[in-house]
Design a protein around this motif. Sequence first.
Motif, mmCIF file in Angstrom:
data_model
loop_
_atom_site.group_PDB
_atom_site.id
_atom_site.type_symbol
_atom_site.label_atom_id
_atom_site.label_comp_id
_atom_site.label_asym_id
_atom_site.label_seq_id
_atom_site.Cartn_x
_atom_site.Cartn_y
_atom_site.Cartn_z
ATOM 1 N N LYS B 425 0.833 -1.196 0.000
ATOM 2 C CA LYS B 425 0.000 0.000 0.000
ATOM 3 C C LYS B 425 0.869 1.248 0.000
ATOM 4 C CE LYS B 425 -4.157 -1.575 -0.034
ATOM 5 N NZ LYS B 425 -5.057 -1.332 -1.136
ATOM 6 N N ARG B 426 1.935 1.206 0.751
ATOM 7 C CA ARG B 426 2.830 2.362 0.809
ATOM 8 C C ARG B 426 3.455 2.619 -0.551
ATOM 9 N NH1 ARG B 426 5.177 1.309 6.641
ATOM 10 N NH2 ARG B 426 3.744 2.656 7.830
ATOM 11 N N SER B 428 2.097 1.787 -3.339
ATOM 12 C CA SER B 428 1.035 2.371 -4.176
ATOM 13 C C SER B 428 0.901 3.846 -3.909
ATOM 14 C CB SER B 428 -0.290 1.672 -3.892
ATOM 15 O OG SER B 428 -0.152 0.303 -4.064
ATOM 16 N N GLU B 429 0.940 4.180 -2.620
ATOM 17 C CA GLU B 429 0.825 5.590 -2.249
ATOM 18 C C GLU B 429 1.935 6.397 -2.896
ATOM 19 O OE1 GLU B 429 1.908 6.734 1.705
ATOM 20 O OE2 GLU B 429 0.092 7.970 1.930
ATOM 21 N N LEU B 432 1.265 6.965 -6.396
ATOM 22 C CA LEU B 432 0.226 7.970 -6.600
ATOM 23 C C LEU B 432 0.803 9.393 -6.677
ATOM 24 C CD1 LEU B 432 -2.950 7.045 -4.520
ATOM 25 C CD2 LEU B 432 -2.696 7.227 -6.974
ATOM 26 N N GLN B 433 1.857 9.586 -5.897
ATOM 27 C CA GLN B 433 2.460 10.911 -5.872
ATOM 28 C C GLN B 433 2.842 11.377 -7.269
ATOM 29 O OE1 GLN B 433 2.211 12.420 -3.256
ATOM 30 N NE2 GLN B 433 2.652 11.166 -1.439
ATOM 31 N N LYS B 445 -5.700 9.423 -2.894
ATOM 32 C CA LYS B 445 -4.717 9.607 -1.822
ATOM 33 C C LYS B 445 -5.355 9.414 -0.452
ATOM 34 C CE LYS B 445 -1.015 12.761 -3.159
ATOM 35 N NZ LYS B 445 -0.641 14.180 -3.067
ATOM 36 N N ILE B 448 -6.168 5.725 0.205
ATOM 37 C CA ILE B 448 -4.971 4.941 0.526
ATOM 38 C C ILE B 448 -4.463 5.303 1.916
ATOM 39 C CG2 ILE B 448 -2.508 4.953 0.081
ATOM 40 C CD1 ILE B 448 -2.920 3.631 -2.340
ATOM 41 N N LYS B 449 -4.505 6.595 2.222
ATOM 42 C CA LYS B 449 -4.027 6.990 3.530
ATOM 43 C C LYS B 449 -4.812 6.286 4.627
ATOM 44 C CE LYS B 449 -1.832 10.938 5.347
ATOM 45 N NZ LYS B 449 -1.838 12.329 5.520
ATOM 46 N N ILE B 452 -3.817 2.740 4.732
ATOM 47 C CA ILE B 452 -2.504 2.578 5.356
ATOM 48 C C ILE B 452 -2.599 2.686 6.862
ATOM 49 C CG2 ILE B 452 -0.266 3.662 5.675
ATOM 50 C CD1 ILE B 452 -0.104 4.053 2.725
#
Lengths: 386, 521
Positions: B425-426, B428-429, B432-433, B445, B448-449, B452
Motif C-alpha cells: 500500500k505504501r 502504491s501511495e 500515486l504521488q 490519496k 490509501i491513507k 494505510i
Amino acid sequence: VINVDLQTDATLQVDISDALSERDKVKFTVHTKSTLPNFKQNEFSVVRQHEEFIWLHDSFVENEEYAGYIIPPAPPRPDFDASREKLQKLGEGEGSMTKEEFTKMKQELEAEYLAIFKKTVAMHEVFLCRVAAHPVLRKDLNFHVFLEYNQDLSVRGKNKREKMEDFFKNVVKSADGVLVAGVKDVDDFFEHEKTFLLEYHNRVKDASAKSDRMIRSHKSAADDINRIASTLYTLGTQDSTDVCKYWTKLFPLFSKLSKIEARVAADEDLKLADLLKYYLRESQAAKDLLYRRGRALVDYENANKALDKARAKNKDVLQAETSQQVCCQKFEKISESAKQELIDFKTRRVAAFRKNLVELAELELKHAKGNLQLLQSCLGVLKGDT
Amino acid sequence: MAAEMEPPPLGNAGETDFRELEDGEDLFVSTVTTLEYPEPSSPEPASLPAEDISINSNGPKQKDVSFDDDPEDLFAEATEEVSLDSPEREPILSDGPSPAITPVTPTTMLTPRMDLGAADMFERSLDEIEEDNNGDTFDIHIAVSDPEKVGDGMNAYMGYKVTTKTSMTIFNKNETTVRRRFSDFLGLHSKLASKYLHIGYIVPPAPEKSIVGMTKVKVGKEDLSSAEFVEKRRSALERYLMRTVKHPVLLKDPDVIMFLESSELPRAVSTQALSGAGILRMVNKAADAVNKMTIKMNESDAWFEEKHQQFENLDLQLRKLHASVESLVCHRKELSVNTASFAKSAAMLGNSEDHTALSRALSQLAEVEEKIDRLHQDQAYADFYLFSELLGDYVRLITAVKSVFDQRMKTWSKWQDTQLLLQKKRESEAKLQFANKPDKLQQAKDEIKEEIEELEGKVEQGEKDFELISKTIRKEVSRFEKERVKDFKAVIIKYLESLVQTQQQLIKYWEAFLPEAKAIA
C-alpha cells in the motif's frame, strides 16, 4: 537334568563333555568312564551326531530281546531353525535400528540360541545316561560300539523307502494297539497300568502343550518390558530437563525387570515344560512296552488255540507244542521284566517331578523376591525425591 | 505458574492435614480412586523401611541374584535416608494444587511459584483472571460415573453422571451432579479449542471417538469387551475433565462452569463425525497441514526452536512407549488366559497321576497357577489403566502442544502478511504521488491513507498478538512440563506399587506350594 540318581554307578559313566554347532548339524563329544573289561581303555571320547543316537535307539526298539523293557525315548532332533531365522532377520533389519538396539537384540538372540543348544545337549545326554543306568541295555553291543568306536558309524539317515516302511509300521501298530488294548488282561497289575498309561499319556501331552503356550506368552511379556526399557533409555538421553532425569531413573528398573521376567520364563521352560515333554516321551515308551506285551499275549493265546487244534486233529502236534512253548516263554519273559520296568518308571517319574517342582517353586520365589526388592528400592527413590 | 496457589508455609502445619497425602495419591488428583479396577492398596508409607532406600550399589546383596551386568547403578545415589516426615518431603507435599488441602483463609498472600522469565507485565484481561482467584485455593474434584445406556438401536447413547465437588467460589454449589453424554464432552472441547487455542493455550484434548466401540454398545452387545470399552471411556472422560479444570484459565471459562453445573446443555450436534461441521473440520485440518508445510518462519527465538524439536522427539518416543505398553497389556492378558488353561490341564494330570502324594502336589500346582492367572489379569488392568492410558493421554496432549506452536506460526504469518500488505500500500501511495490524474488523485490519496492507517494498526496488533502468544506459550509449556512430571511420577508410583503387590502375592503363593512339593515322597 530330568533323571535323578543315574550317575551313582562307577562302572559305567557317560556324559556329553562338549558340543559343537556347525552349519546344520551338531557334533556331540560323548565321554565315557568305565571300569568294565569290555572297553579297551578306562576313559575315552568319541564324536557323535544326532542320527547316530537315533540309530542306537532304533536298534534297541527292533531288538526282540529288549521287548520287555521301556526303551529310553530318543532325544528330539536339534532344532535351531527358528533361532537361526530370527538371527538372519535381525541382520537384515540392522539398518533400521540404533546401534544399541541392534547390539542388545543380537545379544538376546545369541543367548536364546545358546539356551536351545544347551537343552539339546542335555536331552542327548539324558538318553545316554538312561541307557547306561539300565542293567540290561548298558551291556548292549551297539551301545558299546556307539561309545567306543572312534570312527563315523556311517549310519545314514533313513532313506525314503525306509521312512515309508516306518510309517506303515506305525499305522499297523496303532491299529493293532487298539486291538490289543481291547483284550482284557488277566493280570490286575497290567490292566491297571494300561488304563493308567493311556490316560496319563494324553494328559501329559495336553499339559505339555499348554505349558509351552503359557511360557511363550511370558517370554513375549518380558520382551515388551525390554522394549519399554529401551524407549525409557532414549527418552532419558534426549535432553537434560527434569523430566528426562526422571526417565533415566526408570530405565534401569525396567531393564532389570525384563531380565528377571525372561529368566522366569526360561526357568519355567526348563523345570516344567521340559519335564512334561520328557515324560510325554517316556510314557509313550511305556505304552510301547505294554503293546509289545499285549502282542506277545495275543500270540501266546493264538499258539494255545493252534495247539488245541493240532491235538484235536493229531497233526503237527510237536510243531504246535514248540511254537506254543516259545510264545509262552516270550510272554512270560516280557511280563516279568515289564512289571519291574513299570514300577521303576513310576519311581523315576515321582522323583523327577518332585525335584523339578521343588526347584521350580524355589526359582519362582527367588525371582519374585528379586523383582520385589528392585521395585521397592526404586519406589523409595521416587517417593523420596523432589 | 501464576495461578497455582501455594498453601501456607509449613509454619502453619497445624491447620493443614497432610495425612491423606502420604498415601501416595497426593499429586495425581485422585481420579484414580474412582476407577473400577481392583486397586492395589498402597503400602503404608510409614512402614517402608528406610533401609530400602539405602540398599544401593549393584542390586540386592544376595549372591545368587546376578545383576552384575549393569555398569553403574543409578540407584547408587539413593543412599540417603529420607524419612517420610522429614522436611525434605515438604516440596512434594506443598507443590501445587492438591484437593486434600483444606482451603486457606483468603488473607494469605498468594505469590506465583514459578519464575516466568518474561517480564511480568500482565496486559491482557486473561492474565488478570489467572491472578485473581478471590483467594480460592485450587480445590475441585470431578468424578464421572454410572454409565447408563439411553435409548435403543443406533440412536442409543451412553449417559454419564458427572459429579463436581468443590469449595471454590466460582461455582454455585459445593456439590453438583449432572448427566452428560459423550458428544457433550466433545462439544465442550470444541468450544474451548476455538476460544483458546489460537492465543496459545494448551487445551487438553477430549477422548477419542470410537465408531466400533460405540456400535457394539448401541446394538446391545453385553459382553466383556463392551463393558471394558465403557469403563475405558468413563475413565478417559474423568481424566479429561480433571485436566481441563487444572488449567487455571480454562477452569474459569463459562462454558466449563456451565458444563459442570448446568442441568440442561444444548446438544452439540456439530461434533458428530459425519456431520457437516465434522467434514468441515476435516477439511480445515487438511488445509492446516498444507499451510504448515508452506509457512517458513524465521525463528528468532532459540527457545521455541529448541522446544519445538524437544516436543517432536518426545512425541516420537512416547508413541513408541505407548505401543510397547499396549503390547504388554495384550501379552499379559494372553498370559493370564494361557495360565488358566495350563492350570486346568495340570489339575487333570494330577487326577490321572496314580502316586498319591504327587497327585496331590500336582493339584496344588494347578491351584497356584489358577491364582496366578487372576494375578496376571489384575496386573494387565493396572498396566492398562495406569500406564497405557497415561501415555495415550500424553500423546494426545503433545499433539495439542504442537498445534499451539503451529498457531504461533500462523499468528506470525498473519502479521507478516499484513506487513507485506502495508508495504504494498505504501508503494502504491508513493506511486500515486507521481500520477497524472489530478482530479482523482486527492480522493485516491485519502483512501490509501486511510487504508494505510488501518493496516498500520493491524500490523501493530499483529505484532502484539505474536508477542502475546509467544509469551503465553512459554508459560503454558512450563506449566505443562511441570504438570507432566507430577502426573507421570504419581501414576508411575501407583503402577510400581501394583507391580509390588503382584510380586508379593506371587511370593505368598509359591511359599505355600513349596512344602507341598517337598512332601512328595
